[in-house]
Design an enzyme around this catalytic site. Structure first.
Site, PDB file in Angstrom:
ATOM      1  NE  ARG A  14     -20.550  16.991 -20.875  1.00 34.28           N
ATOM      2  CZ  ARG A  14     -20.256  17.331 -18.926  1.00 34.28           C
ATOM      3  NH1 ARG A  14     -21.141  16.657 -18.549  1.00 34.28           N
ATOM      4  NH2 ARG A  14     -18.276  17.775 -18.416  1.00 34.28           N
ATOM      5  CE1 TYR A  54     -23.189  23.641 -23.294  1.00 36.20           C
ATOM      6  CE2 TYR A  54     -23.885  22.120 -22.511  1.00 36.20           C
ATOM      7  CZ  TYR A  54     -22.611  22.967 -23.507  1.00 36.20           C
ATOM      8  OH  TYR A  54     -20.988  23.143 -22.733  1.00 36.20           O
ATOM      9  N   GLY A  55     -25.657  22.805 -25.750  1.00 38.05           N
ATOM     10  CA  GLY A  55     -25.201  21.439 -26.978  1.00 38.05           C
ATOM     11  C   GLY A  55     -24.799  20.030 -26.378  1.00 38.05           C
ATOM     12  CE  LYS A 100     -18.429  15.719 -23.930  1.00 38.34           C
ATOM     13  NZ  LYS A 100     -16.902  14.814 -23.752  1.00 38.34           N
ATOM     14  CG  HIS A 125     -13.994  12.283 -22.043  1.00 37.19           C
ATOM     15  ND1 HIS A 125     -13.879  13.378 -21.055  1.00 37.19           N
ATOM     16  CD2 HIS A 125     -13.536  13.497 -23.501  1.00 37.19           C
ATOM     17  CE1 HIS A 125     -14.078  14.526 -21.179  1.00 37.19           C
ATOM     18  NE2 HIS A 125     -14.072  14.969 -22.517  1.00 37.19           N
ATOM     19  CB  SER A 156     -13.551  19.460 -18.297  1.00 37.97           C
ATOM     20  OG  SER A 156     -14.302  19.428 -17.511  1.00 37.97           O
ATOM     21  CB  CYS A 202      -6.583  19.623 -17.877  1.00 41.40           C
ATOM     22  SG  CYS A 202      -7.288  19.070 -16.096  1.00 41.40           S
ATOM     23  CG  ASP A 236     -14.713  16.153 -26.633  1.00 39.60           C
ATOM     24  OD1 ASP A 236     -14.126  15.888 -24.833  1.00 39.60           O
ATOM     25  OD2 ASP A 236     -15.934  15.920 -26.495  1.00 39.60           O
ATOM     26  NE  ARG A 255     -18.700  24.033 -24.333  1.00 44.99           N
ATOM     27  CZ  ARG A 255     -17.524  22.934 -23.855  1.00 44.99           C
ATOM     28  NH1 ARG A 255     -16.939  22.832 -24.650  1.00 44.99           N
ATOM     29  NH2 ARG A 255     -17.868  22.776 -22.639  1.00 44.99           N
ATOM     30  CG  ASP A 282       7.565  25.543 -24.902  1.00 49.95           C
ATOM     31  OD1 ASP A 282       8.802  25.495 -24.838  1.00 49.95           O
ATOM     32  OD2 ASP A 282       6.807  26.355 -23.542  1.00 49.95           O
TER      33      ASP A 282
HETATM   34  C1  OXD Z   1     -17.136  18.180 -21.755  1.00 48.92           C
HETATM   35  C2  OXD Z   1     -17.274  18.775 -23.338  1.00 48.92           C
HETATM   36  O1  OXD Z   1     -17.787  18.770 -20.925  1.00 48.92           O
HETATM   37  O2  OXD Z   1     -16.148  18.161 -24.238  1.00 48.92           O
HETATM   38  O3  OXD Z   1     -15.851  17.717 -21.820  1.00 48.92           O
HETATM   39  O4  OXD Z   1     -18.277  19.535 -23.326  1.00 48.92           O
HETATM   40 MN    MN Z   2     -15.231  16.777 -22.884  1.00 50.38          MN
END
Ligand code: OXD
Ligand code: MN
Length: 592
Positions: free
Chosen positions: A68, A196-197, A205, A225, A247, A249, A276, A374, A500
């Protein structure tokens, strides 16, 4: 049944882009085959080994078009202040003029596909319809996985229904002629010059977060999100948790979590709703209910393996589109961290010859898959998918969790005192940069509710909206903060993470069900160490103590940074957040 507004908009956009032909997408299997064959014949898509990867496709983006582009992403509102300090702003006139000049004649010799899509289950009064015009078959095939598309969507739209007007064109794929523009006042999105996606699947998004967050404020709901997962406890009861994380995480891993053996044996199960995006609204029972408006995953491949996320590996085994991973000479697909042997020879994400251990001229290792490569895979193929995915009302949300990557500061988990305090916790959220992001390693980036790049309006108004939502609910979800990434003084992670993490989610649910007491600290309620179930786990009492520590000095320093961040919103920041901030300072003084 024709929709005259839709017909005339398509005509108008075609007048500008001048495609050779216009094709309306119906969503049939035969249509998918036809499009796939065409894209294979032009090289837009490549067929990997169909025995190993049945129904899968492979695609490479342009090398300058792999993520992005936030600096080329704009919110185009009449007033600059309505976009806020969190967004790039352009006036709608300038946006239409500048992007219009790039779109003009850009589809000559190409086909313009008209893709009606629905975000959320078809037939749900809570779903939203969009129509994306695109000159990319890759986009059409991705939308087919990520959303519900085709004729049944047009039926839902009827003759006069509202829809988001999404226009995408590859144009020259020139970064200097790339713009991703949102016109929330017109319910429209224009994206040009990218393939790009995240820039071109306008459902995701762009619509489901930026435009939807704007609508959600007007209509009184939340577009977030967030992942949503259900936890089935041994008594058969399933409760749902929504979670926002920046992102890198582990949102997708958490959404598909597999409980560790002692939990599995006792009957715990995790059900995936989404990884997401969550749309949440107050139902007639006065409580918060959420749906995942998407129908697929657009996940990061590197690091995904049978060890880190077996459910994701199972999901992508077939009918998946892979973008920018390694393609073996034998037609195999591979990425770093996949935890299987790489192909002996193949091509990297740039299409250059590649082999394991390849080094560049300076002797540095050459990665095969782009770090942001991806997979686009159907949610229906996920082994842990919830049976509630298509329910029109979604699922009741018991808890909301915010999380980030903090080596020192935040304890493993803490609970906010109430909704308004929880909004403060979300608004002051931050995460440390990882090697995968630009900028100084370890530098803290504020990312309220993980929405900083996705809130389609001024975030000060967004916080106000969150506060109002709390008042309207008769039993709002409890709000928590988690930190899976706390480290000891030598930089070792104190918490094992992955499966866990259910041990922490279990405490969260126990709090929601009033089954367990907690310790009050200056920042919120922290578990008593004995209340986190550590059975079968090698975490020492000292480590647990460290994981739950609230350090006054660190938090006073954090408070300064939060204050500086809040200042960027000026007078527009809700007074309640100032009051919450004062409250934290007071408690740090009194409780320590
Ligand atoms: C992001 C995604 O960038 O989900 O948050 O692709
Ligand atoms: Mn995302």
């Amino acid at each position: 049944m024709r929709h005259s507004g839709l017909d005339s908009w398509v005509e108008q956009m075609a007048d500008m882009c001048k495609p050779e032909r216009i094709v309306w997408i119906t969503g049939t299997e035969e249509e998918k085959q036809r499009l796939t064959e065409e894209a294979l014949s032009t090289g837009e898509l490549i067929l990997p080994d169909q025995k190993k990867w049945p129904g899968c496709l492979y695609h490479r983006t342009a090398q300058n078009d792999v993520a992005r582009t936030e600096d080329l992403t704009f919110i185009c509102t009449t007033l600059r202040d309505d976009a806020g300090p969190n967004n790039n702003w352009m006036s709608p006139e300038e946006g239409y003029r500048r992007a219009g000049a790039i779109f003009e004649g850009s589809m000559r010799g190409r086909t313009m596909y008209v893709v009606p899509f629905c975000m959320g289950p078809i037939g749900s009064p809570f779903s939203k319809v969009g129509v994306e015009l695109t000159d990319s078959i890759y986009v059409v095939l991705n939308l087919r996985i990520m959303t519900r598309i085709g004729t049944e969507v047009l039926e839902q739209l009827g003759a006069a229904g509202e829809f988001t007007k999404c226009l995408h064109g590859k144009a020259e794929l020139d970064i200097k002629k790339r713009l991703i523009l949102h016109f929330p006042e017109d319910n429209a999105i224009w994206s040009v010059g990218s393939g790009y996606g995240g820039n071109v699947l306008l459902n995701k998004k762009c619509l489901a977060l930026r435009i939807a967050s704007f609508m959600a404020r007007q209509e009184g709901w939340l577009a977030e999100h967030m992942l949503i997962l259900g936890i089935e406890r041994p008594n058969g009861q399933i409760q749902y948790i929504a979670g926002a994380f920046p992102s890198a995480c582990g949102k997708t891993n958490l959404a598909m979590l597999i409980p560790p053996e002692p939990f599995k044996e006792r009957g715990y199960k995790v059900w995936t709703i989404g990884d997401d995006i969550a749309w949440m609204r107050i139902d007639t029972d006065g409580q918060l209910w959420g749906v995942n408006p998407e129908a697929g995953f657009f996940g990061v491949a590197p690091g995904t393996s049978m060890k880190t996320n077996p459910n994701a590996m199972e999901t992508v085994r077939k009918n998946t589109i892979f973008t920018n991973v390694v393609l073996g000479k034998d037609g195999s697909l591979w990425w770093e961290g996949m935890d299987v042997e790489p192909p002996a020879e193949g091509w990297d994400w740039k299409g250059n010859p590649w082999h394991p251990g390849k080094k560049d001229e300076e002797g540095k290792p050459v990665v095969g898959a782009h770090p942001n490569s991806r997979f686009t895979a159907p949610l229906a193929q996920c082994p842990s998918r919830s049976f509630r995915l298509d329910h029109h009302h979604g699922v009741p949300i018991s808890a909301i969790i915010f999380g980030g990557r903090r080596a020192r500061l935040a304890p493993l988990v803490y609970e906010s005192f109430n909704w308004a305090h929880g909004v403060y916790v979300g608004a002051s959220m931050a995460s440390e940069r990882t090697a995968a992001q630009f900028g100084k390693l370890g530098e803290v980036r504020r990312d309220p509710m993980a929405m900083l790049p996705f809130c389609g309006y001024n975030m000060a108004d967004y916080f106000e909206h969150w506060l109002r939502m709390g008042v309207r609910m008769n039993r709002p979800p409890r709000i928590f903060n988690v930190n899976w990434f706390r480290q000891d003084d030598d930089g070792n992670y104190l918490w094992p993470g992955f499966g866990d993490n259910i041990r922490v989610l279990e405490w969260i649910l126990a709090r929601c069900n009033r089954e367990v007491e907690a310790q009050k600290t200056a920042i919120g309620f922290v578990p008593k160490p004995e209340d986190i179930d550590l059975s079968g786990l090698d975490v020492s009492p000292e480590a647990m103590q460290q994981l739950l520590t609230v350090n006054k000095e660190d938090w006073l320093e954090e408070a300064k940074q939060i204050d500086a961040f809040f200042q960027t919103f000026g007078k527009r920041l809700p007074l309640e957040l100032h009051a919450q901030h004062e409250g934290l300072l007071r408690r740090l003084d009194v409780i320590g």
